[in-house]
Design a protein around this motif. Structure first.
Motif, PDB file in Angstrom:
ATOM      1  N   LEU A  66       0.770  -1.234   0.017  1.00  0.00           N
ATOM      2  CA  LEU A  66      -0.152  -0.072   0.031  1.00  0.00           C
ATOM      3  C   LEU A  66       0.836   1.318   0.134  1.00  0.00           C
ATOM      4  CD1 LEU A  66      -2.985  -1.203   2.555  1.00  0.00           C
ATOM      5  CD2 LEU A  66      -3.016  -0.895  -0.052  1.00  0.00           C
ATOM      6  N   LYS A  92      -4.204  -5.297   6.362  1.00  0.00           N
ATOM      7  CA  LYS A  92      -4.931  -4.783   5.133  1.00  0.00           C
ATOM      8  C   LYS A  92      -3.837  -4.849   3.825  1.00  0.00           C
ATOM      9  CE  LYS A  92      -7.889  -1.284   3.707  1.00  0.00           C
ATOM     10  NZ  LYS A  92      -7.906   0.153   3.810  1.00  0.00           N
ATOM     11  N   ALA A 141      -5.067  -6.684   0.629  1.00  0.00           N
ATOM     12  CA  ALA A 141      -5.194  -6.255  -0.772  1.00  0.00           C
ATOM     13  C   ALA A 141      -3.952  -6.798  -1.669  1.00  0.00           C
ATOM     14  CB  ALA A 141      -4.425  -4.762  -0.575  1.00  0.00           C
TER      15      ALA A 141
END
Ligand code: HPA
Ligand code: ZN
Length: 335
Positions: free
Chosen positions: A244, A286, A290
């Motif tokens: 990310l 996360k 993802a």
């Protein structure tokens, strides 16, 4: 998959404590220190946290860190991150901190290190999360400034396991820090560095050859050089990849084009990490979710990533083995 990731025992190896500073805590600490910050709403923050490149982010990140003043501030910041580790089954974490961001504002090295390390000690007993500290030198500053930081750290040597190199990569090659890395290693610190995030493959070569680093933070651009990839594999150096972060800073245009799976297929030892979770849209789980979705990773891929995270951590061998056993039990019951 979401439940599998949530319960997967894992380690986080690339995390800047100043980058874990969530807006809510930032507001609270700014208020108690009577420091003004340029945001007064969540939407103002969302607007400010849109980045085009690493430097865009760093400007905001250093500004946020500017509200940290007391030992309690550093304690609260660190403990808040460690609570999130416990919530995500992060069993072990290796936390980077940037002393110069604080000492250059007049905050004592001692204030920073004591706040952070007291939180780590409390988390070990209260949350059952283990941790160690990586003192990072800011590469946009001089090697002399890094030497000064090394000297300040020596009375607290027992609290610091490794050194890192972060901040603006382009124009600040690893070679600039050759002497201070050599001196740091003599003091017993393990050398690590960011390399190949925005910098090209030759910066990764310098980091492994001139600084002798044992782990590469990011390393994306190593893929530009086949010989380098083979060298990294041969030296058994892991990459701490941050999906990310890579899209937030436009190192990668779309997660679907992220090279993580390609890296694994080439035989590189890859781990998944959050880098600066408060700024890049998510904690470590996360990041796993993802990248799993974008690249259609299997449970076995996720298991390998978690395995690498323990294998390439800097924790003691027996502790590593305990975590790896815990991971194997989980995987055998959930695959
Ligand atoms: N790169 C370089 N320096 C940093 C980063 C990063 O991703 N995060 C915090 N300092
Ligand atoms: Zn980083």
């Amino acid at each position: 998959m979401k439940t599998f990731i949530a319960n997967l025992p894992k380690a986080e190896l690339h995390l800047h404590i100043e980058g874990s500073f969530e807006p809510e805590l930032m507001f609270k600490i700014a208020q108690r220190n009577h420091i003004k910050i340029p945001y007064n709403s969540v939407s103002a923050i969302e607007e400010a946290y849109k980045f085009n490149c690493l430097q865009d982010f760093l400007n905001i990140y250093y500004q946020g860190a500017g509200v940290l003043v007391t030992e309690q501030d550093f304690y609260d910041l660190t403990y808040s991150y460690l609570q999130k580790c416990a919530d995500q089954n992060v069993r072990h974490t290796e936390i980077m901190f940037d002393p110069q961001t604080h000492t250059d504002r007049g905050v004592a090295f001692e204030t920073v290190i004591n706040g952070i390390s007291n939180a780590c000690e409390d988390a070990k007993t209260k949350l059952n999360v283990s941790s160690l500290l990586i003192m990072s030198y800011l590469r946009h500053l001089s090697e002399d400034a890094a030497f000064k930081t090394l000297k300040q750290s020596l009375p607290f040597k027992d609290k610091i396991k490794a050194i890192g190199l972060d901040s603006s990569e382009k124009g600040n090659p690893p070679s600039k820090f050759k002497n201070v890395f050599e001196a740091s290693v003599k003091e017993g610190y393990i050398p690590l560095a960011h390399a190949g995030e925005e910098g090209a493959a030759d910066y990764v070569w310098e980091a492994i050859d001139l600084l002798g680093i044992k782990r590469i933070d990011h390393g994306n651009n190593a893929l530009q050089d086949e010989k380098l990839v083979q060298e990294i594999i041969q030296r058994d150096i892991a990459l701490t990849v941050c999906p990310l972060s890579n899209t937030a800073l436009r190192v990668v245009d779309d997660l679907k084009n992220h090279p993580l799976k390609k890296m694994m297929d080439l035989g590189l030892k890859v781990t998944v990490n959050s880098d600066d979770p408060a700024y890049f849209g998510g904690q470590v789980n996360k990041n796993y979710e993802a990248i799993q979705e974008a690249l259609n990773l299997s449970k076995n891929d996720l298991y390998q990533l978690a395995k690498n995270s323990f294998q390439y951590s800097l924790s003691e061998e027996n502790k590593k083995q305990e975590y790896l056993n815990e991971l194997d039990i989980f995987y055998n019951n959930n695959k």
